[in-house]
Write a protein that holds these residues in place. Sequence first.
Motif, PDB file in Angstrom:
ATOM      1  N   GLU A  60       0.854  -1.194   0.000  1.00 17.59           N
ATOM      2  CA  GLU A  60       0.000   0.000   0.000  1.00 17.59           C
ATOM      3  C   GLU A  60       0.882   1.234   0.000  1.00 17.59           C
ATOM      4  OE1 GLU A  60      -3.452   0.434   2.772  1.00 17.59           O
ATOM      5  OE2 GLU A  60      -2.311   2.187   3.473  1.00 17.59           O
ATOM      6  N   CYS A  80      -3.750  -0.368  -7.713  1.00 17.74           N
ATOM      7  CA  CYS A  80      -5.083   0.180  -7.993  1.00 17.74           C
ATOM      8  C   CYS A  80      -5.470   1.164  -6.898  1.00 17.74           C
ATOM      9  CB  CYS A  80      -6.126  -0.935  -8.028  1.00 17.74           C
ATOM     10  SG  CYS A  80      -5.846  -2.136  -9.324  1.00 17.74           S
ATOM     11  N   SER A  82      -7.617   2.568  -4.124  1.00 18.05           N
ATOM     12  CA  SER A  82      -8.559   1.868  -3.252  1.00 18.05           C
ATOM     13  C   SER A  82      -9.190   2.783  -2.217  1.00 18.05           C
ATOM     14  CB  SER A  82      -7.859   0.696  -2.552  1.00 18.05           C
ATOM     15  OG  SER A  82      -6.784   1.159  -1.767  1.00 18.05           O
ATOM     16  N   THR A  93      -3.129   0.242  -3.778  1.00 20.46           N
ATOM     17  CA  THR A  93      -2.751  -1.053  -3.226  1.00 20.46           C
ATOM     18  C   THR A  93      -2.485  -2.056  -4.346  1.00 20.46           C
ATOM     19  OG1 THR A  93      -5.063  -1.707  -3.061  1.00 20.46           O
ATOM     20  CG2 THR A  93      -4.060  -0.746  -1.088  1.00 20.46           C
TER      21      THR A  93
END
Length: 96
Positions: A60, A80, A82, A93
């Motif tokens: 992350e 992506c 999130s 993440t």
Amino acid sequence: CVEDKGKERVVGFLTFRGVIRDGKIHALYIEPAFMRRGIGRFLLDTAGHIVRMQGGTELEVHVEMLNYGAQAFYRTLRFCASGVRSGHLIIMTKEI
């Protein structure tokens, strides 16, 4: 480290925030003169291996909303969006 003018020098780094297995990247920095040479990808791949060895399953990173270059970089590595944090950071993440 890279060899530069006959000497080794650090041109990038990655640090974690908190417990490594949580996969939360605190900072990724590459000296601008050394960008686009695969150093960031190498550091993130290595971070993923380290997190997996600690039992983690995800990386992350938080990216400034206006940092389009960083967002594009992370998307090319299959991160992506999130969520949003503090109104100005995109949480990105990646499952590893």
